[in-house]
Structure formats: C-alpha cells, structure tokens
Design a protein around this motif. Structure first.
Motif, mmCIF file in Angstrom:
data_model
loop_
_atom_site.group_PDB
_atom_site.id
_atom_site.type_symbol
_atom_site.label_atom_id
_atom_site.label_comp_id
_atom_site.label_asym_id
_atom_site.label_seq_id
_atom_site.Cartn_x
_atom_site.Cartn_y
_atom_site.Cartn_z
ATOM 1 N N ARG A 202 0.910 -1.289 0.143
ATOM 2 C CA ARG A 202 0.220 0.160 0.125
ATOM 3 C C ARG A 202 0.956 1.335 0.154
ATOM 4 N NH1 ARG A 202 -1.919 -2.921 4.318
ATOM 5 N NH2 ARG A 202 -1.201 -1.316 5.816
ATOM 6 N N ASN A 203 0.537 2.561 -0.393
ATOM 7 C CA ASN A 203 1.065 3.533 -0.637
ATOM 8 C C ASN A 203 1.528 4.140 0.699
ATOM 9 O OD1 ASN A 203 1.975 6.058 -2.135
ATOM 10 N ND2 ASN A 203 0.318 7.052 -0.975
ATOM 11 N N GLU A 204 0.803 3.889 1.628
ATOM 12 C CA GLU A 204 1.156 4.742 2.932
ATOM 13 C C GLU A 204 2.368 3.617 3.537
ATOM 14 O OE1 GLU A 204 -2.898 2.129 3.597
ATOM 15 O OE2 GLU A 204 -1.844 3.484 2.317
ATOM 16 N N GLU A 205 2.633 2.316 3.105
ATOM 17 C CA GLU A 205 3.704 1.523 3.755
ATOM 18 C C GLU A 205 5.050 2.281 3.107
ATOM 19 O OE1 GLU A 205 1.174 -2.389 4.255
ATOM 20 O OE2 GLU A 205 2.473 -2.018 2.364
ATOM 21 N N LEU A 206 4.964 3.024 2.161
ATOM 22 C CA LEU A 206 6.283 3.539 1.586
ATOM 23 C C LEU A 206 6.600 4.772 1.699
ATOM 24 C CD1 LEU A 206 6.019 1.763 -1.810
ATOM 25 C CD2 LEU A 206 7.255 1.189 0.023
ATOM 26 N N ALA A 207 5.451 5.442 2.500
ATOM 27 C CA ALA A 207 5.751 6.874 3.095
ATOM 28 C C ALA A 207 6.811 7.051 4.106
ATOM 29 C CB ALA A 207 4.313 7.351 3.732
ATOM 30 N N ASP A 208 7.307 8.065 4.110
ATOM 31 C CA ASP A 208 8.304 8.525 5.186
ATOM 32 C C ASP A 208 9.693 7.899 5.242
ATOM 33 O OD1 ASP A 208 6.585 10.223 6.421
ATOM 34 O OD2 ASP A 208 5.573 8.796 7.440
ATOM 35 N N GLN B 140 7.074 -1.559 -5.658
ATOM 36 C CA GLN B 140 5.934 -0.765 -6.086
ATOM 37 C C GLN B 140 4.870 -0.910 -5.547
ATOM 38 O OE1 GLN B 140 6.258 -2.784 -10.045
ATOM 39 N NE2 GLN B 140 7.578 -1.223 -11.055
ATOM 40 N N GLU B 141 4.233 0.209 -5.398
ATOM 41 C CA GLU B 141 2.761 0.293 -4.884
ATOM 42 C C GLU B 141 1.902 -0.459 -5.480
ATOM 43 O OE1 GLU B 141 -0.826 3.453 -4.065
ATOM 44 O OE2 GLU B 141 0.781 3.949 -4.897
ATOM 45 N N GLY B 142 0.963 -1.165 -4.743
ATOM 46 C CA GLY B 142 -0.207 -2.209 -5.598
ATOM 47 C C GLY B 142 0.436 -3.355 -6.034
ATOM 48 N N ARG B 143 1.359 -3.873 -6.000
ATOM 49 C CA ARG B 143 2.230 -5.076 -6.423
ATOM 50 C C ARG B 143 2.232 -6.187 -5.316
ATOM 51 N NH1 ARG B 143 4.907 -8.855 -7.616
ATOM 52 N NH2 ARG B 143 5.545 -9.463 -9.720
ATOM 53 N N ALA B 144 1.848 -7.398 -5.460
ATOM 54 C CA ALA B 144 2.088 -8.376 -4.559
ATOM 55 C C ALA B 144 3.516 -9.042 -4.361
ATOM 56 C CB ALA B 144 1.202 -9.291 -4.858
ATOM 57 N N TYR B 145 3.985 -9.256 -3.156
ATOM 58 C CA TYR B 145 5.361 -9.708 -3.012
ATOM 59 C C TYR B 145 5.225 -10.699 -1.945
ATOM 60 C CZ TYR B 145 7.206 -5.310 -5.304
ATOM 61 O OH TYR B 145 7.406 -4.472 -6.124
ATOM 62 N N GLN B 146 6.028 -11.766 -2.119
ATOM 63 C CA GLN B 146 6.199 -12.662 -0.855
ATOM 64 C C GLN B 146 7.004 -12.187 -0.020
ATOM 65 O OE1 GLN B 146 7.586 -16.604 -2.346
ATOM 66 N NE2 GLN B 146 5.573 -17.352 -2.587
ATOM 67 N N VAL B 147 6.890 -12.603 1.214
ATOM 68 C CA VAL B 147 7.923 -12.153 2.345
ATOM 69 C C VAL B 147 9.309 -12.340 1.993
ATOM 70 C CG1 VAL B 147 8.418 -12.290 4.911
ATOM 71 C CG2 VAL B 147 6.129 -11.902 4.157
ATOM 72 N N ALA B 148 9.486 -13.464 1.572
ATOM 73 C CA ALA B 148 10.823 -13.775 1.196
ATOM 74 C C ALA B 148 11.527 -12.988 0.063
ATOM 75 C CB ALA B 148 10.884 -15.162 0.769
ATOM 76 N N ASP B 149 11.016 -12.242 -0.697
ATOM 77 C CA ASP B 149 11.257 -11.228 -1.872
ATOM 78 C C ASP B 149 11.727 -10.328 -0.878
ATOM 79 O OD1 ASP B 149 10.650 -12.952 -4.038
ATOM 80 O OD2 ASP B 149 8.603 -12.330 -4.073
ATOM 81 N N LEU B 150 10.952 -9.920 -0.072
ATOM 82 C CA LEU B 150 11.214 -8.564 0.635
ATOM 83 C C LEU B 150 12.435 -8.626 1.667
ATOM 84 C CD1 LEU B 150 7.635 -7.777 1.876
ATOM 85 C CD2 LEU B 150 8.668 -6.708 0.061
ATOM 86 N N TRP B 151 12.730 -9.911 2.022
ATOM 87 C CA TRP B 151 14.023 -9.960 2.864
ATOM 88 C C TRP B 151 15.234 -9.910 2.062
ATOM 89 C CZ3 TRP B 151 14.070 -8.789 7.435
ATOM 90 C CH2 TRP B 151 13.181 -9.143 8.411
ATOM 91 N N ARG B 152 15.033 -10.630 0.769
ATOM 92 C CA ARG B 152 15.986 -10.534 -0.049
ATOM 93 C C ARG B 152 16.299 -9.089 -0.349
ATOM 94 N NH1 ARG B 152 14.306 -15.732 -1.518
ATOM 95 N NH2 ARG B 152 12.545 -15.045 -2.782
ATOM 96 N N GLY B 153 15.280 -8.094 -0.609
ATOM 97 C CA GLY B 153 15.522 -6.763 -0.856
ATOM 98 C C GLY B 153 16.188 -5.994 0.410
ATOM 99 N N VAL B 154 16.024 -6.688 1.562
ATOM 100 C CA VAL B 154 16.458 -5.962 2.742
ATOM 101 C C VAL B 154 18.074 -6.313 2.735
ATOM 102 C CG1 VAL B 154 16.779 -6.320 5.438
ATOM 103 C CG2 VAL B 154 14.600 -5.840 4.457
#
Length: 391
Positions: free
Chosen positions: A124-130, A141-155
């Motif tokens: 959601r947009n508010e999750e990328l604010a600040d 990207q806002e509105g796109r679905a990601y697996q949690v594993a994808d997010l951790w690779r991003g971290v």
C-alpha cells in the motif's frame, strides 16, 4: 572464670557434640553414584581473565607465539569466535556510534520469526511513506504483491529501506517494531544499542557498538533463514510481469568493485550513511572455525572497510588458539531464571531446597539431634558456672 564443670563431663559432652555434627553431614562415597543417580559434576575449568571490553584502545591477550594485531583506522572493531562467543581482540568495543544499515541485522532478528516466508502481501502507498531521503531502495512498487521472502532479499542484498518499511508495517508498525527491536537487543545483552529508525537511517540518538553488532551477527547465524539471506550474493527480484537481478552490496561476499572476495565468507551485512561512515559485520569459516568481525567507521575512504575486515579476519584465523579472550559476546546476556519444582511442605518451611536432604538417613537425624542435645547441656552448664566481673 568458669566453675562447677568437670573435665570428664566436658570431654563426654564434646564427644557427643562431634558425633552429632558429623552425623548431620551427608555421607560421601568414593564408590561412585548409585544406580539411577546422576554423576557428580566435573571440576570447573579455570576462570578466564576479566573482560577488557570496556577499556579504551586496542585490547588483546597475546601468547608468546601469537601474531601482532594489525593496525586499522576504524574507530571501533571486534574480532570474535562465533562458536564460543570469545572475543579475541577489540578496539573500543562498546563505543556508541551510528550503525547505518548494519542495524538491519537486529531488525531481521526481531521480525523474521513473525512473518512466514511464503506469505504474499500487496504493498500500500502508506507503507512506502516517510522513507528517508537518499535511502537505498530495492524498487518496491505500490499495488504489487510480493512474497515475504522477496522482501527479505531486498533487505539483505540491496539494503532496501523500502523493503524494511513494508515488513515493519506487517509487523505492527514502525514505532512498534523499533520498540520490539530495543527489547530484543536488551535480551541479547546488547546494551549500547538505541533504536530510533529500524532501517538504520541516521536519526538523532540512534547508536550501536561493535560489540552489539557482533552479538546480532552471531545470533543471526543461528537462524537458518537469516544465514541463507545474508550469504546470498545474487537473486532475482519481481516486477510487473518480469523480474530483475539484484546483487548483495557486501563486496567481500561478491568480489565487486575491485574488492577481492574473501574465502569462506558467510555474509552478514554492510552499511553506509553520512554520520556512520562505512560499517560492516562479516563472518567467515575456515578449518571448522567461524569468526566474526565488526568494523565501524574507518578513517580512510574507498574500500577501507573491506580491507580492514580482511586484515582482522586473517589475523583472527592465524591467532586462534594462540590468544586468550579479552571478553565474551555472552558476557552481558540476561541469564534465564531457574525454576524448581514445588517442594514438600516440610521442606518449604526451611531455607534449603528439599533435595538438600536427600542423603540424610533416619539414624543420622537421630544422632544429630542427640548431638544437639549434648550441645544444649554444655551451654546450660557453662551458663550456670559463669561469673561476670567488672573493673
């Protein structure tokens, strides 16, 4: 002056006293434990020397044939054995400095266990604010679905603050996550760390130390997911209808940017901000031993953080077994409280645990009480015969 008390009576009473006292002492046996009983504890090893980790400057206990510690420019650093937790050498280990993205190690320790890797989430947009200006991003990207594993690779690979913001939102929010991270740090004995921004972005009052970051790195390697993410050199990251490659920013792991890859490197996390300078937590394995190094804010630019980490790792593997520890990564960790089963009512009335009486026999108790009776007789006779004089 004591009168009215014969030597024979005294000898007889004292014999009873000795017998009573001896009877009260649980019997010992040289024949080993009885069947079904645990063996007595082995003698304790000699205690190591006191921790030197709060002392300023470089701290090391070299034996006669140990190599000298390399001279490095980092304001603070630690070399530790990941298995035992022993710190082999350190410089200003508890100096509080901005940690930059190495604080993401604590973020991962706190949040990884709460979110299933296969769970999907639409951003959601508010999750990328600040998100702080100039932050490193993986490209969520806002509105796109990601697996949690994808997010951790991003971290872990791209040090993406956008991925941290989304994961923190899933974990209950930015402020709640910072509070949880603070509690996690305390539970691990990392008392130098103050969390303001979970992604490590420069904020007033946000600090950690080389000691604390080594604690986080060591704890992270015990988590299978953490260890896998932090050691991943390259991966594909999803986008709309396609995916793109991302590479770990830890150059000791990838060998990018003219930095030679370190043999046996496991990972863990690097960082950079204006206030923190370059920071790095790295772990490598060689000949069955895993070492951790933390390097905070080298005073020379370029790839110095990697060069100095390499020197310290090389020294650690060479010196292992030839130095005495200057402290332990477990030294400040909270000790778990011991709980014991409910004691019988009779035992609960005393100040000693019930099992302290497990070796007492009925004859021993009777003999002990007899001895106590004899002591009483002696004291009464002494009391009757004592005269007090004053000058």
């Amino acid at each position: 002056m004591i009168t009215g008390f014969s030597h024979r009576a005294a000898a007889s009473a004292c014999s009873l006293c000795v017998a009573g006292v001896l009877a009260l002492v649980p019997a010992t046996s040289t024949a080993g434990p009885r069947a079904g009983e645990p063996a007595p504890p082995a003698p304790r090893a000699a205690m190591p020397g006191p921790s030197l980790l709060y002392d300023s400057g470089t701290q090391v206990r070299l034996r006669r044939d140990a190599p000298e510690v390399p001279e490095v420019s980092a304001l603070s650093w630690v070399v530790a054995d990941a298995g035992s937790g022993e710190v082999l050498a350190a410089n200003d280990a508890h100096r509080r400095l901005p940690p930059a993205s190495t604080l993401k190690t604590l973020f991962a320790l706190t949040v990884l266990p709460t979110l299933p890797a296969g769970m999907k989430h639409t951003v959601r947009n508010e999750e990328l604010a600040d998100i702080g200006a100039g932050s490193s991003l993986v490209g969520i990207q806002e509105g796109r679905a990601y697996q949690v594993a994808d997010l951790w690779r991003g971290v872990f690979l791209s040090s993406g603050n956008d991925a941290v913001h989304v994961l923190a939102a899933l974990n209950g929010g930015w402020a709640a996550t910072a509070k949880q991270m603070q509690a996690k740090a305390r539970s691990l004995g990392a008392l130098d760390t103050h969390v303001v921004s979970p992604d490590g972005y420069d904020e007033d009052g946000q600090v950690s130390s080389a000691f604390d970051l080594a604690v986080f790195g060591r704890e992270g390697l015990r988590n299978r997911d953490f260890a896998r993410y932090c050691s991943t050199a390259q991966a594909m990251f999803p986008a709309d209808g396609w995916s793109f490659g991302i590479q770990n920013t830890n150059k000791l792991l990838t060998g990018a940017g003219g930095v030679e890859r370190y043999p046996g490197l496991i990972g863990i996390k690097n960082g950079y901000t204006t206030n923190a300078g370059n920071t790095l937590v790295a772990a490598a394995r060689r000949d069955g031993r895993t070492l951790l190094v933390t390097v905070m804010n080298p005073q020379r630019g370029g790839s110095t953080v990697y060069d100095e980490a390499r020197e310290l790792l090389d020294w650690g593997f060479d010196a292992a077994g030839r130095v005495d520890p200057v402290g332990s990564l477990d030294g400040l960790r909270a000790k778990p409280r011991r709980t014991s089963p409910a004691a019988p009512v009779a035992a609960a009335a005393t100040s000693r645990p019930a099992d302290d009486y497990s070796d007492w026999t009925v004859p021993a108790v009777v003999a002990g009480l007899s001895g106590l009776g004899a002591v009483t007789v002696v004291l009464r006779l002494r009391g009757k015969g004592r005269r007090t004089t004053r000058d």
